[in-house]
Design a protein around this motif. Structure first.
Motif, PDB file in Angstrom:
ATOM      1  N   SER A 144       4.429 -41.038  10.586  1.00 20.09           N
ATOM      2  CA  SER A 144       5.360 -40.920  11.612  1.00 20.09           C
ATOM      3  C   SER A 144       6.204 -42.014  11.616  1.00 20.09           C
ATOM      4  N   VAL A 145       5.580 -42.896  11.295  1.00 18.28           N
ATOM      5  CA  VAL A 145       6.589 -44.505  11.002  1.00 18.28           C
ATOM      6  C   VAL A 145       7.625 -45.118  10.619  1.00 18.28           C
ATOM      7  N   GLU A 146       8.618 -45.047  11.074  1.00 18.17           N
ATOM      8  CA  GLU A 146      10.415 -45.112  10.329  1.00 18.17           C
ATOM      9  C   GLU A 146      10.257 -46.649  10.547  1.00 18.17           C
ATOM     10  N   SER A 147       9.967 -47.904  11.060  1.00 21.40           N
ATOM     11  CA  SER A 147       9.486 -49.631  11.729  1.00 21.40           C
ATOM     12  C   SER A 147       8.967 -50.000  11.612  1.00 21.40           C
ATOM     13  N   CYS A 148       9.366 -51.400  12.018  1.00 24.23           N
ATOM     14  CA  CYS A 148       7.909 -51.645  12.358  1.00 24.23           C
ATOM     15  C   CYS A 148       8.464 -52.947  13.111  1.00 24.23           C
ATOM     16  N   LEU A 149       8.140 -53.596  13.883  1.00 20.08           N
ATOM     17  CA  LEU A 149       7.990 -55.355  14.141  1.00 20.08           C
ATOM     18  C   LEU A 149       7.717 -56.403  14.264  1.00 20.08           C
ATOM     19  N   ILE A 150       8.451 -57.303  13.667  1.00 22.85           N
ATOM     20  CA  ILE A 150       7.374 -58.242  13.024  1.00 22.85           C
ATOM     21  C   ILE A 150       6.656 -58.918  14.803  1.00 22.85           C
ATOM     22  N   VAL A 151       5.520 -59.009  14.893  1.00 24.39           N
ATOM     23  CA  VAL A 151       5.080 -59.536  15.615  1.00 24.39           C
ATOM     24  C   VAL A 151       4.762 -61.668  15.507  1.00 24.39           C
ATOM     25  N   SER A 152       4.121 -61.612  14.744  1.00 26.06           N
ATOM     26  CA  SER A 152       3.756 -63.066  13.758  1.00 26.06           C
ATOM     27  C   SER A 152       4.139 -62.986  12.841  1.00 26.06           C
ATOM     28  N   TRP A 153       4.342 -64.195  12.455  1.00 28.78           N
ATOM     29  CA  TRP A 153       4.137 -64.153  10.836  1.00 28.78           C
ATOM     30  C   TRP A 153       3.011 -64.757  10.291  1.00 28.78           C
ATOM     31  N   GLN A 154       1.372 -64.938   9.445  1.00 32.80           N
ATOM     32  CA  GLN A 154       1.070 -65.813   8.980  1.00 32.80           C
ATOM     33  C   GLN A 154       0.850 -66.905   8.184  1.00 32.80           C
ATOM     34  N   VAL A 155       1.461 -66.141   7.617  1.00 35.95           N
ATOM     35  CA  VAL A 155       2.130 -67.033   6.327  1.00 35.95           C
ATOM     36  C   VAL A 155       3.450 -68.565   6.135  1.00 35.95           C
ATOM     37  N   ALA A 156       3.180 -69.728   5.988  1.00 36.48           N
ATOM     38  CA  ALA A 156       5.016 -69.713   5.341  1.00 36.48           C
ATOM     39  C   ALA A 156       5.641 -69.520   4.387  1.00 36.48           C
ATOM     40  N   VAL A 157       6.411 -70.061   3.716  1.00 36.35           N
ATOM     41  CA  VAL A 157       6.816 -70.222   2.480  1.00 36.35           C
ATOM     42  C   VAL A 157       6.456 -71.669   1.323  1.00 36.35           C
ATOM     43  N   GLY A 158       5.509 -71.465   0.679  1.00 37.33           N
ATOM     44  CA  GLY A 158       4.953 -72.730   0.085  1.00 37.33           C
ATOM     45  C   GLY A 158       3.604 -72.354  -0.156  1.00 37.33           C
ATOM     46  N   ASP A 159       2.941 -71.117   1.008  1.00 35.85           N
ATOM     47  CA  ASP A 159       1.703 -71.210   1.292  1.00 35.85           C
ATOM     48  C   ASP A 159       0.869 -70.427  -0.210  1.00 35.85           C
ATOM     49  N   GLU A 160      -0.085 -71.040  -0.412  1.00 34.73           N
ATOM     50  CA  GLU A 160      -0.785 -70.081  -1.837  1.00 34.73           C
ATOM     51  C   GLU A 160      -1.669 -69.221  -0.715  1.00 34.73           C
ATOM     52  N   ILE A 161      -1.506 -67.571  -1.352  1.00 29.62           N
ATOM     53  CA  ILE A 161      -1.891 -67.148  -0.723  1.00 29.62           C
ATOM     54  C   ILE A 161      -2.652 -65.531  -1.511  1.00 29.62           C
ATOM     55  N   ALA A 162      -4.053 -64.624  -1.312  1.00 29.94           N
ATOM     56  CA  ALA A 162      -4.657 -64.233  -2.119  1.00 29.94           C
ATOM     57  C   ALA A 162      -4.034 -61.974  -2.361  1.00 29.94           C
ATOM     58  N   GLU A 163      -4.033 -61.602  -3.176  1.00 28.94           N
ATOM     59  CA  GLU A 163      -3.847 -60.826  -2.314  1.00 28.94           C
ATOM     60  C   GLU A 163      -4.834 -59.544  -1.746  1.00 28.94           C
ATOM     61  N   ASN A 164      -4.333 -58.762  -0.875  1.00 33.41           N
ATOM     62  CA  ASN A 164      -4.744 -58.968   0.793  1.00 33.41           C
ATOM     63  C   ASN A 164      -5.399 -59.544   1.228  1.00 33.41           C
ATOM     64  N   ALA A 165      -4.199 -60.997   1.022  1.00 33.91           N
ATOM     65  CA  ALA A 165      -4.770 -61.005   2.766  1.00 33.91           C
ATOM     66  C   ALA A 165      -3.038 -61.126   3.360  1.00 33.91           C
ATOM     67  N   ILE A 166      -3.765 -61.297   4.872  1.00 34.99           N
ATOM     68  CA  ILE A 166      -3.090 -61.028   6.072  1.00 34.99           C
ATOM     69  C   ILE A 166      -1.550 -61.973   5.642  1.00 34.99           C
ATOM     70  N   VAL A 167      -0.425 -61.126   5.972  1.00 36.02           N
ATOM     71  CA  VAL A 167       0.483 -61.939   6.010  1.00 36.02           C
ATOM     72  C   VAL A 167       1.198 -61.759   7.258  1.00 36.02           C
ATOM     73  N   CYS A 168       1.284 -60.925   7.768  1.00 37.18           N
ATOM     74  CA  CYS A 168       1.794 -60.685   9.382  1.00 37.18           C
ATOM     75  C   CYS A 168       1.548 -59.907  10.443  1.00 37.18           C
ATOM     76  N   GLU A 169       1.464 -59.644  11.585  1.00 37.17           N
ATOM     77  CA  GLU A 169       1.162 -58.840  12.556  1.00 37.17           C
ATOM     78  C   GLU A 169       2.218 -58.166  12.803  1.00 37.17           C
ATOM     79  N   VAL A 170       2.652 -56.745  12.590  1.00 34.65           N
ATOM     80  CA  VAL A 170       3.295 -56.257  13.199  1.00 34.65           C
ATOM     81  C   VAL A 170       2.656 -54.897  14.689  1.00 34.65           C
ATOM     82  N   GLU A 171       3.902 -54.684  14.422  1.00 34.98           N
ATOM     83  CA  GLU A 171       3.218 -53.571  15.757  1.00 34.98           C
ATOM     84  C   GLU A 171       4.659 -52.392  15.458  1.00 34.98           C
ATOM     85  N   THR A 172       4.021 -50.973  15.838  1.00 30.69           N
ATOM     86  CA  THR A 172       5.010 -49.598  15.742  1.00 30.69           C
ATOM     87  C   THR A 172       5.348 -49.072  17.666  1.00 30.69           C
TER      88      THR A 172
END
Length: 456
Positions: A13-41
């Motif tokens: 039922s979700v068509e879009s999500c609002l980005i609440v906060s980013w958990q990463v920045a450009v240049g960060d090294e991240i692993a697969e399945n690492a949390i990149v942002c928090e969103v809300e429906t």
């Protein structure tokens, strides 16, 4: 080659999500399945994991942006790699449908303020009529016609929450709506209230009069210690908007009653000591009351209903929502087809949904579709409260604490009995007081004869 991480489909039922906060920045090294942002429906907050490992090359949206599902969120690849080929392959045209440059695609920090370009988008040349659910709820809660929002800053010109906020924050409209008095200015409205005309009228210097808010001072009294300002966000923000919308869009009235709880307590004690293989030892007082409430709602279909755009829709099956206290705030999971379940099934499904909600991994699809809701504060010792409707539902049952009450026995002597309280809030537009009273009468009867009710 770089990988484009997209906004996942967080529920059918979700068509879009609002980005609440980013958990990463450009240049960060991240692993697969690492949390990149928090969103809300429009119902809950969730965390978005990365589908690839590597260096964050580009972040494509700002906090506060309403992002359609399956749209690119960020680009991950090797350090120093150009993200543009991956974006081109994904068909990314930018937030406003135009090609982005390398600079636009790679902001220096993920959590930076929205760009000047994003904050000063030209007005739409044609009305799209599209707005997010959060935008509509906020507008309705503040008696604002969504069509009055001059421009949308969401994808494709879509009106999102921040656009409604900007409109509401307009000094002239806000001060006129609140009936504020300018400092030292006498308004032409009733009782000297400042009107829109007063605020827009030229002053002696020829410039429009700005609204000057009046402040209440505390004289010479000082408040000790520091204060903390915490902007509402995530689920807390969703709850605030939904509750305001609930009160603004319905005619709510609460009715209270009590029932003898002796049968509930006796059955709970018996079930607690029942054999494990029966699957009933974990049944709680809340389960028993919820089960009785479902039976009552199934009988009183005008309470098991939605009212939307002047149309009342009643449902044959009861899909019971229940208020669940979680670390992120209040969530309302839905026990679908609750009226077809046995007590054991009802108890097991309710507990499973509650665990998912508390853990934060419940699907948004399980937080919608309820036709009737139960909110239980009895465990906190609350003897009476006024639950708010989960619109478009027309009724919600509050379950209160079990408490001792004096009684007169048949022989004239005095005694004490345990009683449980109920607080039923109903939309008076479609449920009259007598209807609500009949609902509570049947609920009391089902609860006081709970040993028979669970056999039905």
């Amino acid at each position: 080659m770089a990988t484009v991480v997209v906004m996942p489909q967080l529920g059918n039922s979700v068509e879009s999500c609002l980005i609440v906060s980013w958990q990463v920045a450009v240049g960060d090294e991240i692993a697969e399945n690492a949390i990149v942002c928090e969103v809300e429906t429009d119902k809950a907050s969730m965390e978005v994991p990365s589908s690839a490992a590597g260096t964050v090359l580009a972040i494509l949206w700002d906090e506060g942006d309403d992002v359609p599902v399956k749209e690119p969120l960020l680009v991950v690849g090797a350090a120093g790699e150009d993200p543009q080929p991956a974006l081109d392959a994904a068909g990314w045209k930018g937030k406003d449908g135009e090609e982005v440059t390398q600079t636009e695609a790679t902001p220096t920090r993920a959590a930076e303020e929205p760009t000047v370009e994003a904050a000063t988008q030209p007005e739409r040349t044609e009305a799209t009529g599209a707005s997010s659910p959060r935008a509509r709820n906020l507008a309705a809660a503040n008696s604002l016609d969504i069509s009055e929002v001059a421009q949308g800053s969401g994808p494709g010109g879509r009106v999102i929450e921040r656009d409604v906020k900007a409109t509401l924050a307009d000094a002239t409209r806000g001060a006129a709506r609140a009936g504020a008095h300018g400092a030292g200015v006498e308004g032409t409205g009733l009782g000297g209230r400042v009107t829109t005309g007063d605020l827009s009228a030229p002053t002696e210097g020829g410039a429009p009069q700005a609204a000057t808010p009046a402040f209440v001072t505390s004289g010479e009294r000082e408040f000790p210690g520091a204060s903390i300002e915490t902007p509402l966000k995530g689920v807390r923000k969703v709850i605030a908007e939904r509750m305001m919308h609930s009160l603004a869009s319905s005619a709510q009235l609460t009715y209270t009653s009590t029932a003898n709880a002796a049968g509930l307590l006796a059955l709970r004690k018996k079930l607690k000591g029942s054999p494990e293989e029966l699957g009933l030892s974990g049944v709680t007082i809340g389960d028993l009351v919820g089960f009785a409430a479902v039976k009552t709602a199934a009988k009183h279909t005008n309470h098991n209903a939605h009212l939307s755009d002047g149309v009342l829709t009643t449902f044959e099956q009861v899909h019971m929502g229940f208020a669940c206290d979680t670390p992120r705030g209040l969530l309302v999971p839905t026990v679908r087809n609750a009226s077809q379940m046995s007590l054991r099934e009802f108890s097991a499904v309710s507990k499973d949904l509650a665990q998912q909600a508390i853990a934060g991994n419940i699907s948004p699809d399980l937080l919608s579709g309820a036709t009737f809701t139960v909110s239980n504060l009895g465990g906190f010792g609350i003897e009476s409260f006024t639950p708010l409707l989960n619109v478009p539902q027309v009724a919600i049952l509050g379950v209160d604490a079990i408490f001792p009450r004096a009684m007169v026995n048949a022989d004239g002597s005095f005694g004490v009995e345990q009683r449980i309280g109920f607080s039923l809030t109903a939309d008076h537009r479609v449920i009259d007081g007598a209807d609500a009273a009949r609902f509570l009468q049947d609920l009391v009867r089902y609860v006081e004869n709970i040993d028979v009710t669970v056999l039905g």
